[in-house]
Design a protein around this motif. Structure first.
Motif, PDB file in Angstrom:
ATOM      1  N   ASP A 243     -13.307  -2.465  -8.627  1.00  0.00           N
ATOM      2  CA  ASP A 243     -14.489  -2.968  -7.955  1.00  0.00           C
ATOM      3  C   ASP A 243     -14.049  -3.806  -7.042  1.00  0.00           C
ATOM      4  OD1 ASP A 243     -15.858  -1.068  -9.500  1.00  0.00           O
ATOM      5  OD2 ASP A 243     -16.626  -2.661 -11.306  1.00  0.00           O
ATOM      6  N   SER A 244     -13.200  -4.762  -7.390  1.00  0.00           N
ATOM      7  CA  SER A 244     -12.738  -5.599  -6.308  1.00  0.00           C
ATOM      8  C   SER A 244     -12.051  -5.476  -5.139  1.00  0.00           C
ATOM      9  CB  SER A 244     -11.723  -6.882  -7.056  1.00  0.00           C
ATOM     10  OG  SER A 244     -10.499  -6.161  -7.165  1.00  0.00           O
ATOM     11  N   LEU A 245     -11.777  -4.285  -5.031  1.00  0.00           N
ATOM     12  CA  LEU A 245     -11.170  -3.593  -3.812  1.00  0.00           C
ATOM     13  C   LEU A 245     -12.263  -4.053  -2.478  1.00  0.00           C
ATOM     14  CD1 LEU A 245      -8.779  -2.193  -2.482  1.00  0.00           C
ATOM     15  CD2 LEU A 245     -10.064   0.009  -2.516  1.00  0.00           C
ATOM     16  N   ASP A 246     -11.556  -4.597  -1.355  1.00  0.00           N
ATOM     17  CA  ASP A 246     -12.666  -4.864  -0.520  1.00  0.00           C
ATOM     18  C   ASP A 246     -11.966  -4.684   0.838  1.00  0.00           C
ATOM     19  OD1 ASP A 246     -14.946  -6.113   0.779  1.00  0.00           O
ATOM     20  OD2 ASP A 246     -14.619  -8.176   0.405  1.00  0.00           O
ATOM     21  N   THR A 247     -12.943  -4.856   2.026  1.00  0.00           N
ATOM     22  CA  THR A 247     -12.404  -4.450   3.358  1.00  0.00           C
ATOM     23  C   THR A 247     -11.786  -5.739   4.263  1.00  0.00           C
ATOM     24  OG1 THR A 247     -13.923  -2.859   3.773  1.00  0.00           O
ATOM     25  CG2 THR A 247     -12.954  -3.888   5.592  1.00  0.00           C
ATOM     26  N   LYS A 248     -10.678  -5.702   4.533  1.00  0.00           N
ATOM     27  CA  LYS A 248     -10.230  -7.122   5.306  1.00  0.00           C
ATOM     28  C   LYS A 248      -9.819  -6.683   6.615  1.00  0.00           C
ATOM     29  CE  LYS A 248      -7.876  -8.447   0.632  1.00  0.00           C
ATOM     30  NZ  LYS A 248      -8.654  -9.442   0.431  1.00  0.00           N
ATOM     31  N   CYS A 249     -10.016  -7.567   7.321  1.00  0.00           N
ATOM     32  CA  CYS A 249      -9.787  -7.312   8.776  1.00  0.00           C
ATOM     33  C   CYS A 249      -8.979  -8.238   9.605  1.00  0.00           C
ATOM     34  CB  CYS A 249     -11.357  -7.224   9.596  1.00  0.00           C
ATOM     35  SG  CYS A 249     -12.089  -5.880   9.105  1.00  0.00           S
ATOM     36  N   LYS A 250      -8.487  -8.103  10.598  1.00  0.00           N
ATOM     37  CA  LYS A 250      -7.763  -8.978  11.655  1.00  0.00           C
ATOM     38  C   LYS A 250      -8.151  -8.533  12.979  1.00  0.00           C
ATOM     39  CE  LYS A 250      -2.940 -10.208  13.105  1.00  0.00           C
ATOM     40  NZ  LYS A 250      -1.740 -10.080  12.871  1.00  0.00           N
ATOM     41  N   CYS A 251      -8.684  -9.849  13.673  1.00  0.00           N
ATOM     42  CA  CYS A 251      -9.175  -9.546  15.044  1.00  0.00           C
ATOM     43  C   CYS A 251      -8.082  -9.372  15.954  1.00  0.00           C
ATOM     44  CB  CYS A 251      -9.786 -10.986  15.389  1.00  0.00           C
ATOM     45  SG  CYS A 251     -11.411 -11.283  14.612  1.00  0.00           S
ATOM     46  N   HIS A 252      -8.307  -8.941  17.068  1.00  0.00           N
ATOM     47  CA  HIS A 252      -7.536  -8.653  18.348  1.00  0.00           C
ATOM     48  C   HIS A 252      -8.352  -9.041  19.639  1.00  0.00           C
ATOM     49  CE1 HIS A 252      -4.431  -6.693  15.580  1.00  0.00           C
ATOM     50  NE2 HIS A 252      -5.522  -6.052  15.299  1.00  0.00           N
ATOM     51  N   GLY A 253      -7.797  -9.812  20.765  1.00  0.00           N
ATOM     52  CA  GLY A 253      -8.290  -9.685  21.785  1.00  0.00           C
ATOM     53  C   GLY A 253      -7.820 -10.920  22.658  1.00  0.00           C
ATOM     54  N   VAL A 254      -8.117 -11.110  23.936  1.00  0.00           N
ATOM     55  CA  VAL A 254      -7.705 -12.104  24.530  1.00  0.00           C
ATOM     56  C   VAL A 254      -8.205 -13.574  24.257  1.00  0.00           C
ATOM     57  CG1 VAL A 254      -7.648 -12.926  27.095  1.00  0.00           C
ATOM     58  CG2 VAL A 254      -7.579 -10.459  26.654  1.00  0.00           C
ATOM     59  N   SER A 255      -7.233 -14.186  24.254  1.00  0.00           N
ATOM     60  CA  SER A 255      -7.396 -15.809  23.886  1.00  0.00           C
ATOM     61  C   SER A 255      -8.207 -15.825  22.740  1.00  0.00           C
ATOM     62  CB  SER A 255      -8.158 -16.392  25.137  1.00  0.00           C
ATOM     63  OG  SER A 255      -7.790 -16.381  26.179  1.00  0.00           O
ATOM     64  N   GLY A 256      -7.563 -15.250  21.697  1.00  0.00           N
ATOM     65  CA  GLY A 256      -8.473 -15.391  20.374  1.00  0.00           C
ATOM     66  C   GLY A 256      -9.625 -14.751  20.239  1.00  0.00           C
ATOM     67  N   SER A 257     -10.187 -13.960  21.251  1.00  0.00           N
ATOM     68  CA  SER A 257     -11.363 -13.262  20.885  1.00  0.00           C
ATOM     69  C   SER A 257     -11.286 -12.101  19.874  1.00  0.00           C
ATOM     70  CB  SER A 257     -12.031 -12.782  22.372  1.00  0.00           C
ATOM     71  OG  SER A 257     -11.250 -11.708  22.649  1.00  0.00           O
ATOM     72  N   CYS A 258     -12.262 -11.692  19.534  1.00  0.00           N
ATOM     73  CA  CYS A 258     -12.422 -10.689  18.368  1.00  0.00           C
ATOM     74  C   CYS A 258     -13.073  -9.378  18.853  1.00  0.00           C
ATOM     75  CB  CYS A 258     -13.254 -11.334  17.281  1.00  0.00           C
ATOM     76  SG  CYS A 258     -12.726 -10.184  15.702  1.00  0.00           S
ATOM     77  N   SER A 259     -12.433  -8.974  20.111  1.00  0.00           N
ATOM     78  CA  SER A 259     -13.153  -7.733  20.749  1.00  0.00           C
ATOM     79  C   SER A 259     -12.820  -6.415  19.886  1.00  0.00           C
ATOM     80  CB  SER A 259     -12.424  -7.506  22.128  1.00  0.00           C
ATOM     81  OG  SER A 259     -11.078  -7.593  22.260  1.00  0.00           O
ATOM     82  N   VAL A 260     -11.859  -6.330  19.235  1.00  0.00           N
ATOM     83  CA  VAL A 260     -11.340  -5.354  18.421  1.00  0.00           C
ATOM     84  C   VAL A 260     -11.167  -5.853  17.090  1.00  0.00           C
ATOM     85  CG1 VAL A 260     -10.060  -3.287  17.974  1.00  0.00           C
ATOM     86  CG2 VAL A 260     -10.782  -3.897  20.350  1.00  0.00           C
ATOM     87  N   ARG A 261     -11.300  -5.295  16.097  1.00  0.00           N
ATOM     88  CA  ARG A 261     -11.033  -5.639  14.611  1.00  0.00           C
ATOM     89  C   ARG A 261     -10.039  -4.582  13.977  1.00  0.00           C
ATOM     90  NH1 ARG A 261     -15.046  -8.090  10.655  1.00  0.00           N
ATOM     91  NH2 ARG A 261     -15.879  -6.025  10.620  1.00  0.00           N
ATOM     92  N   THR A 262      -9.084  -4.762  13.429  1.00  0.00           N
ATOM     93  CA  THR A 262      -8.308  -3.861  12.520  1.00  0.00           C
ATOM     94  C   THR A 262      -8.523  -4.188  11.130  1.00  0.00           C
ATOM     95  OG1 THR A 262      -6.345  -3.383  14.267  1.00  0.00           O
ATOM     96  CG2 THR A 262      -6.022  -2.744  11.863  1.00  0.00           C
ATOM     97  N   CYS A 263      -8.938  -3.075  10.400  1.00  0.00           N
ATOM     98  CA  CYS A 263      -9.330  -3.105   9.039  1.00  0.00           C
ATOM     99  C   CYS A 263      -8.629  -2.275   8.084  1.00  0.00           C
ATOM    100  CB  CYS A 263     -10.818  -3.030   8.801  1.00  0.00           C
ATOM    101  SG  CYS A 263     -12.009  -3.957  10.045  1.00  0.00           S
TER     102      CYS A 263
END
Length: 347
Positions: free
Chosen positions: A196-216
């Protein structure tokens, strides 16, 4: 009253009995040593030996699970009268972990969760040749996200973890039926909390630290979080009996006014001692000389932890970092300051 020597002999015989969690003793037996089939598999109970020999590569993950179970159990209960100290004597245990107590219920649940957790993480790290990252989730990711990374392989961890942790209790040779039923229930419950503890974790990608795309990906929390959830269930655990319900025996509440047992409940068979005073026959080491908190109103308060016996006060010198200054670029320099701190220990 029985003769003291006879009572001591009975206790030693009890502590020498094989336990389905004696694998927690692998912590000392295999630390820093390459796993060897003939040398180390024999340290397990017979039902686990065959699985060990077929899966030698997974045993270092189980050794890590043993290490985590011991350390996290003691950390989780550091504020309680029972502080999981007897787990240090693995593969032998105190009576409170060999019988159907609330404390045994917690340890079995945590140990089962720890094995599955350790194997799932080992799969994702590339440590095990027979498994890898978890499969891509069937659910659609949130907008702006995509599935990627390497998720913890919970499915493989649960499957192999259950085969290892439960094998002894599924044998008809070890333990009483009611104790088997209790420990199997709590092991399954521990893995359920993990699932039940399994959860979605994400990492942001984008120019200058923006989060235009997230890999989860799907990931598990640290085992400390699982232990905290299990402790909450320990505090409201249900006392049960093992009796016929229809065609087969089941675990049902001892008090018929209590709601039915579910797969998310921690269950126990016998009451625990109060752990206030030493009693080897009950598995209590007492709370004398335990550090308590004078101003606390919780279980670590001097009133509760010391069982009303009072406490002694002493002063302790502590060394701390102080007067820290940031230096460009890029480090912090601190001085060391000493101060006296008032401590309290149970009488």
């Amino acid at each position: 009253m029985g003769h003291p020597r006879a009572a001591a002999t009975a206790l030693l015989c009890q502590l020498s009995l094989s336990s389905a969690i004696q694998w927690l003793g692998l912590l000392e037996s295999a630390r820093g040593v390459a796993w060897n089939e003939s040398q180390h598999c024999r340290l397990l109970v017979p039902e686990q030996v065959q699985l060990c020999r077929r899966n030698v590569e997974v045993m270092p993950s189980i050794v890590r699970a043993a290490q985590h179970t011991q350390g996290i159990c003691q950390h989780t209960f550091t504020d309680m009268r029972w502080n999981c100290s007897s787990i240090q004597s693995a593969p032998s245990f105190g009576p409170e972990l060999l019988k159907g107590t609330r404390e045994a219920a917690f340890v079995y649940a945590l140990a089962a969760a720890a094995v599955a957790h350790s194997i799932a993480r080992a799969c994702a790290s590339g440590e095990l040749p027979l498994c890898s990252c978890s499969s891509i989730p069937a659910e659609v990711p949130s907008p702006g996200s995509r599935w990627g990374g390497c998720g913890d392989n919970l499915h493989y961890g649960l499957q192999l973890g259950a085969a290892f942790a439960d094998s002894s209790w599924k044998s008809s040779k070890s333990g009483t039926r009611r104790l088997k039923a209790m420990n199997l229930h709590n092991s399954v419950m521990g893995r359920r909390v993990l699932s039940d503890s399994l959860d979605t974790k994400c990492k942001c990608h984008g120019v200058s630290g923006s989060c235009s795309v997230r890999t989860c990906w799907k990931g598990l929390p640290n085992l400390e979080e699982i232990a905290s959830e299990l402790k909450a269930k320990y505090l409201v655990a249900i006392k049960v009996s093992h009796r016929l319900v229809g065609p087969r025996k089941q675990l049902v509440p001892k008090d018929m006014d209590v709601r039915p047992v579910t797969e998310t409940d921690l269950v126990y068979l016998i009451n625990s001692p109060d752990y206030c005073t030493p009693n080897l026959l009950l598995g209590s080491v007492g709370t004398q000389d335990r550090q308590c908190k004078k101003t606390s109103v919780g279980s670590d308060s001097c009133d509760l932890l010391c069982c009303g016996r009072g406490y002694n006060t002493y002063m302790e010198e502590v060394v701390e970092r102080c007067h820290c200054r940031y230096h460009w670029c890029c480090h912090v320099v601190c001085r060391k300051c000493r101060r006296q701190v008032e401590r309290y220990v149970c009488k």
